[in-house]
Design an enzyme around this catalytic site. Structure first.
Site, PDB file in Angstrom:
ATOM      1  N   HIS A 170       1.607 -17.692  -1.651  1.00 55.24           N
ATOM      2  CA  HIS A 170       1.250 -16.272  -1.583  1.00 55.24           C
ATOM      3  C   HIS A 170      -0.137 -16.081  -2.191  1.00 55.24           C
ATOM      4  O   HIS A 170      -0.502 -16.774  -3.144  1.00 55.24           O
ATOM      5  CB  HIS A 170       2.293 -15.445  -2.350  1.00 55.24           C
ATOM      6  CG  HIS A 170       2.127 -13.977  -2.166  1.00 55.24           C
ATOM      7  ND1 HIS A 170       1.219 -13.236  -2.879  1.00 55.24           N
ATOM      8  CD2 HIS A 170       2.739 -13.110  -1.315  1.00 55.24           C
ATOM      9  CE1 HIS A 170       1.283 -11.984  -2.491  1.00 55.24           C
ATOM     10  NE2 HIS A 170       2.198 -11.870  -1.535  1.00 55.24           N
ATOM     11  N   GLU A 182      -1.296 -13.208   5.856  1.00 57.56           N
ATOM     12  CA  GLU A 182      -1.439 -12.123   4.886  1.00 57.56           C
ATOM     13  C   GLU A 182      -2.877 -12.037   4.402  1.00 57.56           C
ATOM     14  O   GLU A 182      -3.270 -12.743   3.471  1.00 57.56           O
ATOM     15  CB  GLU A 182      -0.523 -12.377   3.693  1.00 57.56           C
ATOM     16  CG  GLU A 182       0.947 -12.240   4.016  1.00 57.56           C
ATOM     17  CD  GLU A 182       1.703 -11.622   2.842  1.00 57.56           C
ATOM     18  OE1 GLU A 182       2.414 -10.649   3.083  1.00 57.56           O
ATOM     19  OE2 GLU A 182       1.541 -12.087   1.713  1.00 57.56           O
TER      20      GLU A 182
HETATM   21  P1  PGA Z   1       2.226  -5.169   0.412  1.00 54.23           P
HETATM   22  O1  PGA Z   1       2.423  -6.686  -0.102  1.00 54.23           O
HETATM   23  O2  PGA Z   1       3.270  -4.936   1.458  1.00 54.23           O
HETATM   24  O3  PGA Z   1       2.451  -4.345  -0.828  1.00 54.23           O
HETATM   25  O4  PGA Z   1       0.852  -5.060   0.942  1.00 54.23           O
HETATM   26  C1  PGA Z   1       2.639  -7.717   0.784  1.00 54.23           C
HETATM   27  C2  PGA Z   1       2.770  -9.013   0.031  1.00 54.23           C
HETATM   28  O5  PGA Z   1       2.245  -9.139  -1.078  1.00 54.23           O
HETATM   29  O6  PGA Z   1       3.397  -9.961   0.525  1.00 54.23           O
END
Ligand code: PGA
Length: 234
Positions: free
Chosen positions: A97, A148
């Site tokens: 992540h 992401e």
């Molecule tokens: P968010 O976070 O939905 O608050 O943007 C996504 C994540 O950190 O996986």
């Protein structure tokens, strides 16, 4: 298969997680729209959550994931949680992540070791990549890859459709068939509608909006509705 993953980060103690599941699970169970929900709470909540899901027969609809795993196997690594320690408690584990990469300086080498540890202990990775680290997706043979973009995480600003299409397309070129490619970053009840129009993704990873059951279900229902519509059109 289509996925909706909720990453609870370091929010919610065990009591909060069980309350969240008790409210969400009966609603998730009712839908039957081919959407697998994966909840990733803090480590201490995994075992009680598993017990709650199994006892109520919710475990086929909601699976559990850890948020991290040690790059090392069993050994003298105080404070680390090994993949073996998680095996049987979670089916999935988030690896790489952007918060781990940024705040804890995780490298590609760490991510490679973590992925190997996960596979060796029957855990499937949910590997998170950004535009710059798309190549890491090739580590996943069975599991999930989530695109992401760090700028979209927690900001309320979803990545542009064009960029999502481009990067998820590149990810698809790195992984074998059957690996689900997800998008994550400011997915919410407000943004899910436009995100669902992007054809080539197999689900979403949700952070902040997943913390509130009502907001999570809003996203979930949106996804289910769109799945049903696309099945009707096949
Ligand atoms: P968010 O976070 O939905 O608050 O943007 C996504 C994540 O950190 O996986």
């Amino acid at each position: 298969m289509y996925y909706l993953v909720a990453n609870f980060k370091s929010y919610k103690d065990t009591h909060d997680v069980l309350a969240w599941l008790s409210e969400a699970a009966p609603n998730v169970q009712k839908q039957q729209a081919g959407v697998t929900v994966i909840i990733c709470p803090q480590y201490p909540a995994l075992e009680p959550a598993k017990k709650l899901l199994t006892e109520n027969n919710w475990h086929e609809h909601i699976l559990l994931g850890a948020q991290n795993v040690s790059a090392f196997g069993e050994g003298a690594f105080t404070g680390e949680v090994s993949a073996r320690g998680l095996s049987g408690l979670a089916e999935y584990v988030i690896i790489g992540h952007s918060e781990r990469r940024k705040l804890f300086h995780e490298t590609r080498e760490d991510i490679e070791k973590k992925t190997a540890e996960a596979y060796a202990n029957n855990l499937k990775p949910i590997l998170c990549v950004s535009e710059e680290t798309v190549g890491d997706a090739s580590l996943v043979g069975d599991g999930i890859v989530a695109f992401e973009p760090p700028s979209a995480i927690g900001s309320g600003n979803v990545e542009s459709e064009e960029k999502i299409r481009e990067v998820t397309g590149r990810i698809e070129g790195e992984v074998s068939e059957g690996v689900a490619v997800l998008y994550g970053g400011s997915v919410s009840g407000e943004t899910i509608g436009e995100l669902l129009t992007i054809g080539n993704i197999s689900g979403f990873l949700v952070g902040s909006a997943g913390l509130d059951v009502g907001k999570f279900l809003e996203i979930f229902y949106g996804v289910c509705k769109s799945r049903r519509a696309s099945e009707r059109n096949v």
